[in-house]
Design a protein around this motif. Structure first.
Motif, short mmCIF file in Angstrom:
data_model
loop_
_atom_site.label_atom_id
_atom_site.label_comp_id
_atom_site.label_asym_id
_atom_site.label_seq_id
_atom_site.Cartn_x
_atom_site.Cartn_y
_atom_site.Cartn_z
N ASP A 246 0.75 -1.29 0.05
CA ASP A 246 0.02 0.03 -0.07
C ASP A 246 0.80 1.24 -0.17
O ASP A 246 0.50 2.29 -0.79
CB ASP A 246 -0.89 -0.22 1.18
N SER A 247 2.08 1.40 0.80
CA SER A 247 2.68 2.52 0.78
C SER A 247 3.27 2.79 -0.65
O SER A 247 3.72 3.93 -0.92
CB SER A 247 4.05 2.49 1.72
N THR A 265 2.95 9.86 3.81
CA THR A 265 1.56 9.48 4.41
C THR A 265 1.45 9.89 6.16
O THR A 265 2.38 9.41 6.95
CB THR A 265 1.31 8.02 4.33
N SER A 270 3.67 7.72 10.26
CA SER A 270 4.13 8.38 8.91
C SER A 270 5.29 7.30 8.14
O SER A 270 6.22 6.77 8.74
CB SER A 270 4.74 9.69 8.79
N SER A 271 4.80 7.08 6.95
CA SER A 271 5.59 6.43 6.18
C SER A 271 6.25 7.56 4.97
O SER A 271 5.30 8.07 4.25
CB SER A 271 5.17 5.31 5.52
N GLU A 304 13.09 4.28 2.20
CA GLU A 304 11.75 4.83 3.13
C GLU A 304 12.33 5.00 4.65
O GLU A 304 13.24 4.38 5.13
CB GLU A 304 11.00 3.61 3.08
N SER A 440 -3.38 5.12 -2.48
CA SER A 440 -3.20 3.48 -2.74
C SER A 440 -3.82 2.93 -3.82
O SER A 440 -3.43 2.18 -4.54
CB SER A 440 -3.17 2.74 -1.28
#
Length: 503
Positions: A246-247, A265, A270-271, A304, A440
């Motif tokens: 999803d990320s 996000t 948070s990502s 990330e 997403s």
């Protein structure tokens, strides 16, 4: 000419959203079905069969919405799936789960991780997978199952255990066990996928005692995985032409198509994912290297950074401290004072994530004086979100030499204009919010549509969903820079500047 549509299934931790997009990338039908998790201490699990039923229920509702407004099922060309990452299922040859789905939030493998670190395996794992040894990633929890659940161990050792992240489990169920694939993004979150070779790493699997485990074949995110009638919901099977975590789907939906483009996000945590191009680069600053997204012609890598606590800080102010009754109040409260009055809230309620990675750290408020009021505390809480994002972006730029071009943000906190302006001032870069909230699902739809021929190419995608609200650096840039220096002292020092309140 008949219109063409893409079905996107976004299987998340707390719900499954299903959205149908048209050729312009516009959502024309949608539905959501809540999904429960089981919590017991450090254990977080879900029922694998319920996840599948949940997806079917969500898809059925969405198709009903679509046909009620005149849509024809035959016009849906393909399906894309985005899924909660790291959560996994292990099942037997008959397709029966050997254990509940172990959710990404689960912390049962802390001791396993400590042991792997003591065995000096982190440099090897990081070099091969791009990841840090952490319970967040699937591998350590799979080791825990192998060591603590006799039926799992026996099935693994006899070659009768099948592993899959949620994308793989859904594909397997949707095709009655005929298709057993995953995509590179989901594979890259397991702790045993070789980023450079784009295949499972046999050396790590042997080290983990998992060499006899059956694993799905990894493929690009945009790929013809299978076809399914979704347990009879479609009169004819439709092709499943994308699967992606999803990320990563959000990064693609946000348009992170070139190096230096990034998405954040801003939700409970948070990502932050920044596209770094066609070559994987390691991090010396606490980031993880991962796959950004992929097609059959191209693989883009990313760094990330995971921030543990963002919006959860505001919920704490509301639910536990009682400073606010609604999170919407915080913007006006932050603007009611000229600055933070030297107050900094370090939201290490569950430790600090990237780039600090201090999971034993506790939350703290520093700089309190009698001149402080609740508005300063609320402002400090809001400011902690851009500060943490700045920490991550700076680390990424240092690691790669690639400068941030624009930050695309999504999540509930994007409604707070104070946070967006402060973030833009701090980064000295534009901060963009797309009006399409289900990003997403959009990313999964884009990738599915590319393979199905609904969308021509990446350049075509760049022309879609251009309706963004862009916040640009304002007049407070220098003041914000000065404030950030105070944050660096607060987050980097265990000695308080003034009074400190542990929270």
């Amino acid at each position: 000419m008949n219109k063409k549509y893409i079905l996107a299934v976004d299987q998340g931790t707390s719900s499954t959203k299903t959205i149908i997009f048209d050729e312009a990338g516009t959502a024309v039908a949608r539905a959501s079905e809540p999904l429960a998790s089981k919590y017991k201490g450090a254990f977080v699990e879900q029922d694998p069969q319920e996840i599948y039923r949940n997806v079917l229920a969500s898809v059925e509702k969405c198709l009903q919405d679509f046909t009620a407004s005149g849509g024809e099922l035959s016009s849906i060309q393909a399906c894309g799936i985005s899924n909660q990452r790291e959560t996994f299922v292990v099942w037997d040859e008959a397709g029966k789960p050997l254990y509940n789905a172990v959710v990404w939030q689960c912390k049962r493998s802390v001791a396993v991780c400590e042991r792997l670190k003591e065995e000096q395996l982190e440099p090897l794992i990081k070099a091969k997978t791009g990841l840090l040894i952490d319970p967040y990633f699937s591998g350590s929890k799979l080791i825990w199952l192998y060591e603590n659940e006799a039926n799992v161990r026996e099935a693994v050792d006899t070659g009768k255990a099948y592993f899959g992240t949620i994308d793989t489990w859904l594909l397997y169920k949707l095709t009655n066990g005929q298709s057993y694939f995953t995509d590179y993004t989901n594979a890259s979150r397991t702790l045993f996928f070789n980023l450079a070779e784009l295949k499972w790493d046999q050396e790590l699997l042997e080290v983990f005692n998992l060499s006899h485990l059956n694993l799905p074949e990894p493929k690009p995110s945009s790929y013809l995985f299978a076809a399914s009638d979704f347990n009879g919901l479609f009169p004819q099977p439709i092709q499943i032409t994308s699967m992606i975590g999803d990320s990563h789907a959000a990064a693609f939906g946000e348009g992170c198509f070139s190096p230096g483009t990034a998405k954040a996000t801003m939700g409970t945590g948070s990502s932050i994912i920044m596209n770094i191009g066609e070559k994987a680069q390691g991090s010396e600053t606490g980031m993880v290297t991962t796959i950004c997204w992929s097609t059959e012609e191209r693989v883009d890598y990313a760094l990330e950074g995971v921030i543990v606590t963002c919006g959860a800080t505001i919920e704490w102010l509301k639910n536990e401290i009682g400073l606010i009754s609604d999170s919407k109040e915080t913007e006006a409260m932050a603007r009611a004072v000229a600055d933070n009055n030297g107050v900094y809230l370090v939201p290490a309620f569950s430790g600090l994530g990237a780039p600090h990675w201090d999971m034993s750290r506790k939350a703290s408020i520093t700089g309190l004086t009698f001149g402080c009021n609740k508005n300063h505390l609320v402002r400090a809480a809001l400011e902690s979100i851009p500060y943490q994002i700045k920490d991550v972006i700076t680390a990424m730029e240092q690691d790669t030499g690639i400068a941030l071009q624009e930050l695309n943000v999504n999540g509930g906190l994007t409604s707070n204009k104070f946070v967006l302006q402060f973030l833009s001032d701090l980064l000295e870069k534009p901060v963009a919010v797309q009006r399409m909230p289900d990003i997403s699902a959009l990313g999964a739809a884009y990738l599915a549509g590319l393979k199905a021929g609904v969308y021509k190419d990446i350049d075509h995608l760049k022309t879609l969903n251009q309706d963004k609200v862009v916040t640009r650096p304002g007049e407070q840039t220098e003041q914000v820079k000065s404030d950030y220096e105070g944050w660096q002292v607060a987050v980097g020092s265990s000695v308080p500047v003034k009074a400190e309140l542990s929270v």
